[in-house]
Design a protein around this motif. Structure first.
Motif, PDB file in Angstrom:
ATOM      1  N   THR A  21      -3.225  50.610  -0.873  1.00  0.00           N
ATOM      2  CA  THR A  21      -3.592  51.221  -2.149  1.00  0.00           C
ATOM      3  C   THR A  21      -2.960  50.528  -3.342  1.00  0.00           C
ATOM      4  N   GLY A  22      -1.973  49.685  -3.107  1.00  0.00           N
ATOM      5  CA  GLY A  22      -1.295  49.011  -4.199  1.00  0.00           C
ATOM      6  C   GLY A  22      -0.114  49.773  -4.739  1.00  0.00           C
ATOM      7  N   ASP A  23      -0.090  51.082  -4.532  1.00  0.00           N
ATOM      8  CA  ASP A  23       1.024  51.886  -5.038  1.00  0.00           C
ATOM      9  C   ASP A  23       1.034  53.209  -4.283  1.00  0.00           C
ATOM     10  N   ALA A  24       2.192  53.849  -4.248  1.00  0.00           N
ATOM     11  CA  ALA A  24       2.333  55.147  -3.600  1.00  0.00           C
ATOM     12  C   ALA A  24       2.366  56.243  -4.652  1.00  0.00           C
ATOM     13  N   SER A  25       1.981  57.449  -4.243  1.00  0.00           N
ATOM     14  CA  SER A  25       1.992  58.575  -5.168  1.00  0.00           C
ATOM     15  C   SER A  25       3.426  58.970  -5.504  1.00  0.00           C
ATOM     16  N   THR A  26       3.588  59.606  -6.654  1.00  0.00           N
ATOM     17  CA  THR A  26       4.927  60.037  -7.073  1.00  0.00           C
ATOM     18  C   THR A  26       5.509  61.050  -6.109  1.00  0.00           C
ATOM     19  N   THR A  27       4.659  61.961  -5.624  1.00  0.00           N
ATOM     20  CA  THR A  27       5.128  62.970  -4.666  1.00  0.00           C
ATOM     21  C   THR A  27       5.671  62.325  -3.405  1.00  0.00           C
ATOM     22  N   LEU A  75       6.863  59.250  -3.038  1.00  0.00           N
ATOM     23  CA  LEU A  75       8.097  58.532  -3.316  1.00  0.00           C
ATOM     24  C   LEU A  75       9.279  59.480  -3.463  1.00  0.00           C
ATOM     25  N   VAL A  76       9.068  60.633  -4.117  1.00  0.00           N
ATOM     26  CA  VAL A  76      10.147  61.618  -4.267  1.00  0.00           C
ATOM     27  C   VAL A  76      10.573  62.146  -2.898  1.00  0.00           C
ATOM     28  N   LEU A  77       9.588  62.430  -2.040  1.00  0.00           N
ATOM     29  CA  LEU A  77       9.912  62.909  -0.696  1.00  0.00           C
ATOM     30  C   LEU A  77      10.663  61.853   0.102  1.00  0.00           C
ATOM     31  N   LEU A  78      10.290  60.575  -0.078  1.00  0.00           N
ATOM     32  CA  LEU A  78      11.010  59.511   0.609  1.00  0.00           C
ATOM     33  C   LEU A  78      12.472  59.462   0.173  1.00  0.00           C
ATOM     34  N   GLY A  82      15.750  60.128   2.503  1.00  0.00           N
ATOM     35  CA  GLY A  82      16.829  59.148   2.580  1.00  0.00           C
ATOM     36  C   GLY A  82      18.181  59.761   2.241  1.00  0.00           C
ATOM     37  N   ALA A  83      18.212  60.604   1.202  1.00  0.00           N
ATOM     38  CA  ALA A  83      19.472  61.268   0.840  1.00  0.00           C
ATOM     39  C   ALA A  83      19.936  62.212   1.942  1.00  0.00           C
ATOM     40  N   LEU A  84      18.997  62.899   2.608  1.00  0.00           N
ATOM     41  CA  LEU A  84      19.364  63.802   3.692  1.00  0.00           C
ATOM     42  C   LEU A  84      19.921  63.043   4.897  1.00  0.00           C
ATOM     43  N   PHE A  85      19.394  61.852   5.167  1.00  0.00           N
ATOM     44  CA  PHE A  85      19.941  61.040   6.251  1.00  0.00           C
ATOM     45  C   PHE A  85      21.393  60.645   5.943  1.00  0.00           C
ATOM     46  N   VAL A  86      21.662  60.264   4.689  1.00  0.00           N
ATOM     47  CA  VAL A  86      23.032  59.911   4.308  1.00  0.00           C
ATOM     48  C   VAL A  86      23.948  61.137   4.399  1.00  0.00           C
ATOM     49  N   LEU A  87      23.448  62.291   3.955  1.00  0.00           N
ATOM     50  CA  LEU A  87      24.228  63.525   4.050  1.00  0.00           C
ATOM     51  C   LEU A  87      24.524  63.871   5.506  1.00  0.00           C
ATOM     52  N   LEU A  88      23.524  63.712   6.375  1.00  0.00           N
ATOM     53  CA  LEU A  88      23.732  64.013   7.792  1.00  0.00           C
ATOM     54  C   LEU A  88      24.788  63.093   8.386  1.00  0.00           C
ATOM     55  N   TRP A  89      24.751  61.812   8.016  1.00  0.00           N
ATOM     56  CA  TRP A  89      25.778  60.885   8.509  1.00  0.00           C
ATOM     57  C   TRP A  89      27.167  61.307   8.036  1.00  0.00           C
ATOM     58  N   ALA A  90      27.268  61.708   6.769  1.00  0.00           N
ATOM     59  CA  ALA A  90      28.568  62.120   6.229  1.00  0.00           C
ATOM     60  C   ALA A  90      29.092  63.358   6.953  1.00  0.00           C
ATOM     61  N   VAL A 109       7.717  66.337   4.694  1.00  0.00           N
ATOM     62  CA  VAL A 109       8.253  67.685   4.480  1.00  0.00           C
ATOM     63  C   VAL A 109       8.880  68.210   5.772  1.00  0.00           C
ATOM     64  N   TRP A 110       8.195  67.997   6.883  1.00  0.00           N
ATOM     65  CA  TRP A 110       8.737  68.427   8.169  1.00  0.00           C
ATOM     66  C   TRP A 110      10.005  67.643   8.518  1.00  0.00           C
ATOM     67  N   LEU A 111      10.019  66.367   8.183  1.00  0.00           N
ATOM     68  CA  LEU A 111      11.205  65.560   8.460  1.00  0.00           C
ATOM     69  C   LEU A 111      12.399  66.047   7.642  1.00  0.00           C
ATOM     70  N   ALA A 112      12.174  66.400   6.385  1.00  0.00           N
ATOM     71  CA  ALA A 112      13.257  66.953   5.560  1.00  0.00           C
ATOM     72  C   ALA A 112      13.755  68.271   6.143  1.00  0.00           C
ATOM     73  N   THR A 113      12.822  69.107   6.615  1.00  0.00           N
ATOM     74  CA  THR A 113      13.217  70.369   7.249  1.00  0.00           C
ATOM     75  C   THR A 113      14.047  70.122   8.496  1.00  0.00           C
ATOM     76  N   ALA A 114      13.624  69.149   9.301  1.00  0.00           N
ATOM     77  CA  ALA A 114      14.362  68.820  10.523  1.00  0.00           C
ATOM     78  C   ALA A 114      15.768  68.327  10.205  1.00  0.00           C
ATOM     79  N   LEU A 115      15.912  67.527   9.164  1.00  0.00           N
ATOM     80  CA  LEU A 115      17.233  67.011   8.792  1.00  0.00           C
ATOM     81  C   LEU A 115      18.147  68.120   8.274  1.00  0.00           C
ATOM     82  N   VAL A 116      17.588  69.074   7.536  1.00  0.00           N
ATOM     83  CA  VAL A 116      18.401  70.204   7.061  1.00  0.00           C
ATOM     84  C   VAL A 116      18.907  71.017   8.258  1.00  0.00           C
ATOM     85  N   LEU A 117      18.023  71.288   9.227  1.00  0.00           N
ATOM     86  CA  LEU A 117      18.438  72.017  10.422  1.00  0.00           C
ATOM     87  C   LEU A 117      19.489  71.232  11.211  1.00  0.00           C
ATOM     88  N   SER A 118      19.341  69.912  11.262  1.00  0.00           N
ATOM     89  CA  SER A 118      20.323  69.088  11.955  1.00  0.00           C
ATOM     90  C   SER A 118      21.677  69.154  11.266  1.00  0.00           C
TER      91      SER A 118
END
Length: 494
Positions: free
Chosen positions: A32-38, A40-43, A47-55, A105-114
């Motif tokens: 598509t040449g570019d990703a939607s803002t939604t 990118l925000v979810l990405l 990413g922040a949740l993965f760093v938080l989980l590592w911490a 969205v499901w991945l973010a939910t899974a990371l919060v539960l983790s």
């Protein structure tokens, strides 16, 4: 844990994030040449949740394995990348799709539960207290799709429950609760189950009275197949129990019996259930005209997946340059074929290597942990993941018939993603206990314990001698003494 070691550990996660970011950038630039803002925000949130989980792992599980989390990140990124790529193709063809957004969205939910699990579950052995509760919950989740008005039938299998416009596969969570119960039950009864009976063909079989558990689980697995028409789930539960039974007892005869029960069940299933027989026919004769042109239960989907793998070759067509959407369910059941088309054999071997690292880490944890319950739980959980990967890859590559299971962390679907993320978190918690160093004992403490043990031994020896002396005097007092008793020398130690 030194700061230098922590920097090495976080570098693995950051490297995985960098590779994922490059992959997403390349895929979107070619489609598509570019990703939607939604998106990118979810990405960024993920990413922040993965760093938080590592911490949180570094803070609350300091000795846990650091190889599992980066592999989970890469597998999730590859899966979401391919799902987004197929969404873009469907949108260009006039069929808008946002499965990748829901996957994030499901991945973010899974990371919060983790994160919650890592912080709250300091000691996994607490799960053993709820063994029978876990059994009831697991069976309830497994049979919940049979409730009228709640269960939904998709693709001929009744393994879903409807929640509004969404659907959930409770069997993915049932495997966790049943793993808790199996580990607790086998840990409590491992001595009885390890006793051997008569020999057959050089294999010492278990006693007849010990066959109850495996028969019950086999009947339950066949019940899932009969009621829900789900071959993959029924086979997975039975295989998980047999593998944990082998780990608990160390007897190969249980593997032999499990294979016999599996052959009997498979033979009966081909005779009774048409969909099982259709899958076997599609596996045996995938390229025949009769099987390929069937409207239901044929080999059309399977052959298209094989053609996609062949198109990819060694290095693949490149991200965004293939045609994976030609295969039905390319973003879920056949996502492995989609990856093979655009990333080639090298990409497929990389995916398998990531799974192998997780599985090897789980196996090492099971071997190192000293607690029997943890050993059984870790081996059962990691075998479940290995079995899912084998059945999916084996089905797509024509090694075995298709079973309907999904690739952990990669296939589209919130149930599988959340359940497998919790599974990985449990392995991390158990690995923390397995890798925890033994407390050092000082020389003074060792001397004190040695002297205490010696003193206890002397007291026990004196007590035994005194008991023996009193017993002898009691016996002799019952008969008249005919000989003179030896005199005690004055000052002799008694």
């Amino acid at each position: 844990m030194t700061v230098r070691m922590r920097l090495k550990q976080i570098s693995l996660l950051l490297l995985a994030m960098a590779i994922s970011a490059i992959g997403f950038f390349q895929m979107f630039r070619r489609t598509t040449g570019d990703a939607s803002t939604t998106f990118l925000v979810l990405l960024l949130v993920v990413g922040a949740l993965f760093v938080l989980l590592w911490a949180l792992i570094a803070r609350y599980q300091p000795y846990a394995s650091q190889a599992i989390l980066p592999c989970v990140l890469l597998l999730s990124a590859i899966g979401t990348m391919m799902i987004a790529r197929i969404d873009n193709a469907n949108t260009a063809l006039g069929k808008p799709s946002d499965v990748a957004t829901r996957q994030l969205v499901w991945l973010a939910t899974a990371l919060v539960l983790s994160c919650v699990l890592i912080v709250c579950l300091r000691d996994y052995r607490v799960l053993r207290r709820f063994s029978y509760v876990s059994m009831v919950v697991g069976i309830g989740l497994l049979l919940s799709p049979m409730i009228p008005g709640l269960g939904k039938e998709i693709g001929g299998a009744r393994i879903w429950i409807g929640i509004g416009s969404h659907s959930l596969q409770p069997g993915e969570f049932a495997k966790l609760f049943l793993a808790f119960f199996f580990a607790s039950y086998l840990f409590d009864h491992r001595d009885q189950l390890a006793v051997g009976g008569s020999k057959f063909l050089g294999v010492r079989l278990p006693r007849i009275r010990d066959l109850g558990p495996i028969i019950v689980v086999w009947v339950a697995s066949m019940g899932v197949l009969v009621l829900q028409h789900d071959l993959g789930t029924s086979l997975m539960f039975f295989a998980m129990f047999v593998s944990m039974l082998y780990v608990a007892t160390g007897r190969r005869s249980w593997i032999f019996l499990g294979a016999v029960f599996f052959i009997i069940g498979a033979f009966l299933a081909t005779l009774v259930f048409s969909h099982v027989d259709a899958r076997i026919d599609a596996w045996l004769h995938p390229f025949s005209d009769a099987e390929y042109n069937k409207t239901y239960g044929g080999s059309g989907q399977l052959v298209r997946g094989v053609f996609g793998l062949a198109t990819g070759g060694l290095l693949g067509t490149g991200l965004g340059q293939g045609h994976p959407w030609f295969t039905p369910l390319a973003n879920s059941d056949f996502i492995y074929s989609s990856v093979g088309e655009e990333l080639g054999l090298v990409g497929l071997l990389t995916v398998l290597m990531l799974y192998l690292i997780i599985i090897a880490s789980g196996m090492i944890t099971a071997m190192k942990v000293k607690d029997g319950f943890g050993k059984l739980l870790a081996s059962g959980l990691v075998f479940t993941m290995a079995f899912q990967v084998f059945t999916v890859v084996g089905g797509i590559t024509l090694v075995i018939p298709l079973t309907g299971l999904t690739m952990p962390f990669m296939a589209a679907g919130g149930s599988s993603l959340v359940a497998n993320s919790i599974l990985a978190s449990l392995l991390i918690v158990i690995s923390n206990q397995a890798n925890k160093p033994e407390p050092e004992v000082s020389s003074d403490t060792f001397q004190y314990e040695a002297l205490a043990a010696l003193r206890d031994h002397e007291i026990r020896t004196r007590q035994e001698a005194k008991d023996a002396e009193s017993g002898a005097s009691t016996n002799t007092s019952q008969f008249p003494q005919t000989t003179e008793q030896p005199r005690t020398v004055k000052g002799e130690a008694r």
